[in-house]
Design a protein around this motif. Structure first.
Motif, short mmCIF file in Angstrom:
data_model
loop_
_atom_site.label_atom_id
_atom_site.label_comp_id
_atom_site.label_asym_id
_atom_site.label_seq_id
_atom_site.Cartn_x
_atom_site.Cartn_y
_atom_site.Cartn_z
N GLN A 105 6.21 8.67 -0.05
CA GLN A 105 7.34 7.75 -0.14
C GLN A 105 8.51 8.15 0.75
O GLN A 105 9.48 7.40 0.86
CB GLN A 105 7.82 7.66 -1.60
CG GLN A 105 6.75 7.20 -2.57
CD GLN A 105 6.26 5.80 -2.28
OE1 GLN A 105 7.01 4.83 -2.38
NE2 GLN A 105 4.99 5.68 -1.88
N ASP A 106 8.41 9.29 1.40
CA ASP A 106 9.52 9.78 2.21
C ASP A 106 9.19 9.82 3.70
O ASP A 106 9.94 10.42 4.49
CB ASP A 106 9.94 11.18 1.75
CG ASP A 106 8.77 12.16 1.65
OD1 ASP A 106 7.61 11.71 1.76
OD2 ASP A 106 9.02 13.36 1.46
N ALA A 107 8.11 9.18 4.12
CA ALA A 107 7.76 9.16 5.54
C ALA A 107 8.51 8.03 6.24
O ALA A 107 8.52 6.90 5.77
CB ALA A 107 6.26 8.97 5.72
N LEU B 260 0.85 0.37 -0.39
CA LEU B 260 1.56 1.33 -1.23
C LEU B 260 2.70 2.07 -0.55
O LEU B 260 3.52 2.68 -1.23
CB LEU B 260 0.56 2.35 -1.79
CG LEU B 260 -0.51 1.77 -2.73
CD1 LEU B 260 -1.56 2.82 -3.04
CD2 LEU B 260 0.12 1.24 -4.00
N LEU B 261 2.76 2.05 0.79
CA LEU B 261 3.88 2.68 1.46
C LEU B 261 5.16 1.87 1.26
O LEU B 261 5.11 0.64 1.13
CB LEU B 261 3.60 2.83 2.96
CG LEU B 261 2.64 3.95 3.36
CD1 LEU B 261 2.16 3.75 4.79
CD2 LEU B 261 3.31 5.31 3.20
N PRO B 262 6.32 2.53 1.24
CA PRO B 262 7.57 1.79 1.07
C PRO B 262 7.81 0.81 2.21
O PRO B 262 7.33 1.00 3.33
CB PRO B 262 8.64 2.90 1.08
CG PRO B 262 7.91 4.17 0.81
CD PRO B 262 6.53 3.99 1.34
N GLU B 263 8.57 -0.24 1.93
CA GLU B 263 8.91 -1.21 2.97
C GLU B 263 9.67 -0.57 4.11
O GLU B 263 9.66 -1.06 5.25
CB GLU B 263 9.73 -2.35 2.36
CG GLU B 263 8.95 -3.27 1.45
CD GLU B 263 7.91 -4.09 2.20
OE1 GLU B 263 8.14 -4.37 3.39
OE2 GLU B 263 6.88 -4.44 1.60
N SER B 264 10.34 0.54 3.83
CA SER B 264 11.14 1.22 4.86
C SER B 264 10.28 1.99 5.86
O SER B 264 10.77 2.42 6.91
CB SER B 264 12.13 2.17 4.20
OG SER B 264 11.45 3.14 3.41
N THR B 265 8.99 2.20 5.56
CA THR B 265 8.11 2.97 6.44
C THR B 265 7.53 2.07 7.52
O THR B 265 6.91 1.05 7.23
CB THR B 265 6.96 3.61 5.63
OG1 THR B 265 7.50 4.42 4.58
CG2 THR B 265 6.09 4.47 6.53
N ASP B 266 7.73 2.45 8.78
CA ASP B 266 7.09 1.75 9.88
C ASP B 266 5.63 2.17 9.95
O ASP B 266 5.31 3.37 9.89
CB ASP B 266 7.78 2.09 11.21
CG ASP B 266 9.21 1.59 11.27
OD1 ASP B 266 9.48 0.52 10.69
OD2 ASP B 266 10.05 2.27 11.88
#
Length: 267
Positions: free
Chosen positions: A137-139, A160-166
């Motif tokens: 969640q922090d990538a 499952l990756l956050p929307e903020s992750t490219d």
């Protein structure tokens, strides 16, 4: 480097019945359910479960059976088990269902042969997943390097990756950019690159850095130079670069837990 929450699940053998069969691009999507699926869980993108298929010659289904509340008893006879990524775990009415995507391919083994003729009501046995590791969640960025066998796992990362992750998806083998986009859908933004060169060169062009989580999976031999590049040249440890051989050319029932690099096996 990146935090991935780990969860243990009840480890058991579950008799499964096919409830739906759907064509999804190059895959046959098979929906499985059963009386023991109420607590089936899969919360990580790299989860895998062992699916036991009937003997392709005799049609007999030989598989482990549940041994108490947590454990299995393996049969002495030959089994035909293959690992699959659990997809779309959901409650449907009074039961829980899970999908597996079986890739259509030449030189089909027991799974692909079964998938070519599967019908509602057919029976299998599912073992696992034993546990889950969550998507990081922090990538800031994720680089997913996959062939057709690992594209289902990539779809779970996208989910499952956050929307903020490219997210950058690099596909290789027989997977085209158009096929990958069609499979992954348009639920969120990501880029897809179709490998034309060596995977190491393609990954170098995509420039993984300290904020990038790398997941690479598929044919083991093709991934070996990439793993050496990630480990030795970039110095990325297993917490930042997860590389797994899902199969190896010429090897029947390759164990994806086996190291793809015999000179640097630790993951």
């Amino acid at each position: 480097m990146f935090e991935r929450e780990r969860t243990r699940h009840r480890f058991t053998a579950r008799p499964a019945t096919v409830t739906t069969v759907t064509d999804v691009g190059d895959y046959v999507r098979v929906t499985l359910s059963g009386d023991t699926f109420a607590d089936f869980a899969s919360t990580g993108p790299t989860d895998h479960m062992r699916v036991y298929f009937p003997n392709p010659v005799t049609g007999e289904l030989v598989a482990p059976v549940a041994d108490g509340d947590d454990g299995i008893t393996r049969p002495a006879a030959q089994t035909f088990g293959r690992d699959f990524t659990p997809l779309n775990v959901r409650d449907t009415g009074t039961t829980r269902s899970v999908d597996i995507d079986i890739l259509r391919h030449a030189d089909a083994g027991p799974a692909a042969q079964w998938g070519a003729r599967v019908a509602v009501g057919d029976e299998l046995v599912v073992v696992g997943p034993r546990g889950s590791a969550s998507a990081p969640q922090d990538a800031e960025r994720a680089l997913l390097v996959v062939d057709g066998t690992a594209l289902p796992a990539a779809s779970r990362f996208v989910e499952l990756l956050p929307e903020s992750t490219d997210i950058d998806v690099l596909v290789y083998g027989d997977v085209t950019e158009d096929a990958a986009r069609a499979y992954l859908g348009d639920a969120r933004r990501y880029t897809v690159t179709e490998a034309q060169l060596e995977l190491t060169d393609e990954a170098r062009d995509l420039a993984p850095d300290a904020g990038t989580f790398v997941f690479a999976a598929g044919e083991a031999s093709a991934l070996l130079p990439l793993r050496r590049y990630l480990r030795r040249e970039l110095g990325l440890g297993p917490a930042q670069a997860a590389v797994s051989g899902y199969w190896r050319t010429g090897v029947v029932a390759w164990d994806h837990h086996a190291p793809i690099d015999p000179f640097d096996p630790e993951d």
